[in-house]
Write an enzyme that holds these catalytic residues in place. Structure first.
Site, PDB file in Angstrom:
ATOM      1  CE  LYS A  28      -3.582   0.215   2.800  1.00 47.03           C
ATOM      2  NZ  LYS A  28      -4.342   0.278   4.056  1.00 47.03           N
ATOM      3  CE  LYS A  89      -6.477  -4.195   2.958  1.00 44.42           C
ATOM      4  NZ  LYS A  89      -5.356  -3.641   3.764  1.00 44.42           N
TER       5      LYS A  89
END
Ligand SMILES: O=C[C@H](O)COP(=O)(O)O
Length: 234
Positions: A28, A89
């Site tokens: 991320k 995600k």
């Protein structure tokens, strides 16, 4: 048993987090938003690097802070999954049509793409209502996180009881469960008894809690100590 998910911003941090005992390595870019995405070629490099380790924790990758547009979200999920990660995600926003995005992803999920829905505790008043749709579409998991990182952590937005209800309903649908959202070390004793499958961290892993700064091994060690490691089985 609750696992520790560590969000990492670079290949260097990926190695550091693996060495520091993180159970799930989450690719991320914290500077690019709540679910800031790594470039696809960097995700491929991370997967290749992790495959060279003798043992490797699962890798997840976020798709970016995307609008609730089925075509955009689906395209990015397909591209990210094709990089070889274990979980993708995606953030679901209450504005727009999140249910349509979920339904559009059902064929992907049913082909085996493991998708985790991230529901933002500071934006959703009734995130639980999406759980049946996620299960029906074949999502792998559902987690609560926060979108606004400057507005206080998860426990500021949801009571312990509400979190417990979310987890129990998600579990009831067979979904993998997670909690995150500017979690601090001293939130961990409150959240562990709720037994989410994992607790996710970025801010608490950085020196001085600076989410955009570098991952700090001492901070990771403190979080690792507070989230007991899984005993080896077999
Ligand atoms: O998935 C977990 C998140 O990266 C948590 O980030 P945060 O601790 O800065 O809210």
């Amino acid at each position: 048993m609750t696992r520790l998910l560590a969000s990492v911003a670079s290949l260097e941090e990926l190695t550091l987090a693996a060495r520091g005992g993180a159970d799930i390595l989450d690719l991320k870019d914290p500077k690019a938003g709540a679910l800031g995405a790594w470039p696809l070629d960097s995700i491929i490099s991370a997967v290749n690097m992790a495959h060279r380790w003798s043992a490797r924790p699962p890798l997840s990758a976020t798709v970016g802070d995307l609008p609730m547009d089925s075509a955009i979200v689906s395209q990015r999920v397909v591209q990210t999954w094709a990089c070889g990660v274990d979980y993708v995600k995606i953030g679901l926003l209450p504005s727009g049509d999140p249910a349509a995005c979920v339904a559009a992803l059902a064929p992907e999920a049913q082909r085996g793409t493991r998708i985790v829905a991230v529901l933002f505790a500071d934006l959703w008043t009734d995130a639980n209502r999406l759980l049946p749709d996620l299960a029906q579409a074949g999502f792998a998991g559902a987690m609560l996180d926060t979108a606004g990182k400057g507005t206080g952590g998860l426990l500021r937005h949801k009571t312990r009881d509400k979190l417990a209800r979310f987890l129990s309903q998600a579990r009831g649908f067979g979904l993998l469960t997670g909690l995150a959202g500017s979690l601090r070390l001293d939130d961990i004793p409150t959240l562990l008894p709720l037994a989410p499958d994992y607790l996710g961290f970025r801010t608490a892993l950085c020196a001085d809690g600076n989410r955009g700064g570098a991952l700090d091994s001492a901070a990771l060690a403190a979080v690792r100590d507070a989230v007991p490691e899984q005993p080896l089985t077999g």
